[in-house]
Design a protein around this motif. Structure first.
Motif, mmCIF file in Angstrom:
data_model
loop_
_atom_site.group_PDB
_atom_site.id
_atom_site.type_symbol
_atom_site.label_atom_id
_atom_site.label_comp_id
_atom_site.label_asym_id
_atom_site.label_seq_id
_atom_site.Cartn_x
_atom_site.Cartn_y
_atom_site.Cartn_z
ATOM 1 N N GLU A 27 -11.866 6.206 -1.873
ATOM 2 C CA GLU A 27 -10.750 6.180 -2.962
ATOM 3 C C GLU A 27 -9.651 7.013 -2.451
ATOM 4 O O GLU A 27 -9.999 8.063 -1.945
ATOM 5 N N VAL A 28 -8.400 6.815 -2.413
ATOM 6 C CA VAL A 28 -7.207 7.396 -2.169
ATOM 7 C C VAL A 28 -6.446 7.677 -3.183
ATOM 8 O O VAL A 28 -6.483 6.999 -4.048
ATOM 9 N N ILE A 29 -5.945 8.877 -3.002
ATOM 10 C CA ILE A 29 -4.824 9.508 -4.142
ATOM 11 C C ILE A 29 -3.412 9.435 -3.587
ATOM 12 O O ILE A 29 -3.611 10.166 -2.318
ATOM 13 N N SER A 30 -2.672 9.253 -4.238
ATOM 14 C CA SER A 30 -1.398 8.773 -3.643
ATOM 15 C C SER A 30 -0.745 10.548 -3.204
ATOM 16 O O SER A 30 -0.220 10.492 -2.449
ATOM 17 N N GLY A 31 -1.061 11.355 -4.090
ATOM 18 C CA GLY A 31 -0.487 12.829 -3.670
ATOM 19 C C GLY A 31 -1.156 13.139 -2.263
ATOM 20 O O GLY A 31 -0.410 13.799 -1.352
ATOM 21 N N GLU A 32 -2.210 12.863 -2.173
ATOM 22 C CA GLU A 32 -2.957 13.261 -0.915
ATOM 23 C C GLU A 32 -2.154 12.704 0.223
ATOM 24 O O GLU A 32 -2.082 13.097 1.508
ATOM 25 N N LEU A 33 -2.209 11.010 0.054
ATOM 26 C CA LEU A 33 -1.805 10.225 1.131
ATOM 27 C C LEU A 33 -0.214 10.580 1.465
ATOM 28 O O LEU A 33 0.100 10.820 2.729
ATOM 29 N N HIS A 34 0.557 11.068 0.499
ATOM 30 C CA HIS A 34 2.001 11.436 0.980
ATOM 31 C C HIS A 34 1.996 12.824 1.417
ATOM 32 O O HIS A 34 2.760 12.956 2.381
#
Length: 84
Positions: A27-34
């Motif tokens: 599971e990937v969260i956009s805020g963490e990826l950014h």
């Protein structure tokens, strides 16, 4: 300011690491990826581009676990099925 290609490369890296670990999904969260790519939080963030890349990388079996009201926020969470 990160480019879409940088988000795609980091997302692919995270998926590859999860596959090596033998996980069934990630599971990937956009805020963490950014944050991993850089520039977030900040006035010149590229969250819409980050979210677009995450959605574009979806395949059959992947699912959006959570989408913010705008669809383009730091809490977008996508579950990518593994292996790809």
């Amino acid at each position: 300011m990160p480019k879409s290609e940088e988000f795609r490369i980091e997302l692919e890296r995270q998926i590859a690491r999860a596959e090596v670990r033998g996980l069934a999904f990630i599971e990937v969260i956009s805020g963490e990826l950014h944050r991993n790519v850089g520039g977030y939080p900040g006035p010149d963030h590229r969250m819409p581009a980050c979210c677009s890349v995450m959605r574009a990388e979806m395949r059959g079996g992947d699912q959006i676990v959570h989408a913010p009201p705008s669809g383009q926020g730091a809490t977008l969470r996508i579950r990518y099925q593994l292996p790809r």
